[in-house]
Design an enzyme around this catalytic site. Structure first.
Site, PDB file in Angstrom:
ATOM      1  CG  LEU A  62      -1.958  -1.069   1.390  1.00  0.00           C
ATOM      2  CD1 LEU A  62      -2.679  -0.916   2.720  1.00  0.00           C
ATOM      3  CD2 LEU A  62      -2.959  -1.020   0.244  1.00  0.00           C
ATOM      4  CG  ASP A  63       0.579   4.250  -3.022  1.00  0.00           C
ATOM      5  OD1 ASP A  63       1.350   3.362  -3.427  1.00  0.00           O
ATOM      6  OD2 ASP A  63      -0.187   4.896  -3.776  1.00  0.00           O
ATOM      7  NE  ARG A  64       6.256   7.099   5.223  1.00  0.00           N
ATOM      8  CZ  ARG A  64       7.503   7.256   5.624  1.00  0.00           C
ATOM      9  NH1 ARG A  64       8.483   7.298   4.742  1.00  0.00           N
ATOM     10  NH2 ARG A  64       7.782   7.350   6.911  1.00  0.00           N
TER      11      ARG A  64
END
Length: 228
Positions: A62-64
């Protein structure tokens, strides 16, 4: 913050799922911040008294700035099988996104071709195929609105980098807080209103259906949408 029992959404001998906090990175990067996979390894080693550390495989990312369900494998067998399940699109992923602009259609399927600039960590979308592009597809539906914000449920068919963020932005519905893709301002917490809500798949060893559900972050904004 270290991983604790309250962060665990699912765990057995083969898999562990975490309700990821926005701002956590999944694997080590150039920032040098401690990644989530290392935090989970420490949690497992402490819980099961493993002085030599624990095996942990990263199944997906997942993106930060994104929160929600993220799954890790605790065995090499589970890692191999879950990697294959994601690759073969046998895992159903459902996200919730909050946008400020109402979509023109209450439900639709979006198809684009994406190219990522790794130096700038930005993805550009195209309406038709271009050289070196990857096809991206998702469907969304409007769940409801609250105080001028609109909640969308998004089901990505493909799993491209920044896919949901750039595809929603393509229809003038950038995600709240995502100034990388068109929202006028970013969040002071470095988060965006995109949450991995559900993960559904067949267990890689037990061959039983697994449905993992992640509650929304409690941050003074997100939780107002919980009962929609």
């Amino acid at each position: 913050m270290p991983i604790t029992e309250k962060d665990i959404l699912f765990e057995d001998n083969h898999l562990i799922a975490i309700n990821k906090r926005a701002g956590d990175i999944v694997q080590v990067d150039e920032t040098g911040d401690e990644p989530l996979d290392e935090q989970v390894k420490k949690y497992i080693a402490k819980k099961y008294n493993k002085p030599n550390g624990a095996f942990l495989g990263v199944v997906h990312r997942l993106d930060r700035p994104v929160s929600g369900v993220i799954l890790f494998a605790k065995t090499s067998k589970a890692l191999e099988r879950m990697n294959a399940a994601f690759k073969n699109r046998q895992v159903k992923k459902t996200y919730w996104a909050v946008v400020r602009n109402k979509p023109e259609k209450e439900a639709a399927t979006l198809i684009h071709w994406l190219i990522k600039n790794p130096q700038k960590n930005v993805v550009t979308y195209y309406k038709s195929e271009v050289a070196n592009s990857q096809r991206a597809e998702l469907s969304y539906r409007l769940i409801g609105n609250l105080d001028g914000y609109y909640l969308l449920e998004v089901d990505p068919i493909t799993g491209r980098s920044h896919q949901i963020r750039v595809q929603l932005s393509s229809m003038d519905c950038p995600i709240v807080g995502d100034n990388k893709y068109g929202y006028p301002r970013g969040s002071r917490k470095g988060s965006i209103c995109l949450h991995a809500r559900k993960l559904q798949f067949l267990h890689p060893v037990k061959k039983e259906p697994v449905n993992i559900f992640a509650k929304l972050p409690i941050d003074g904004f997100w939780e107002r949408f919980e009962n929609m």
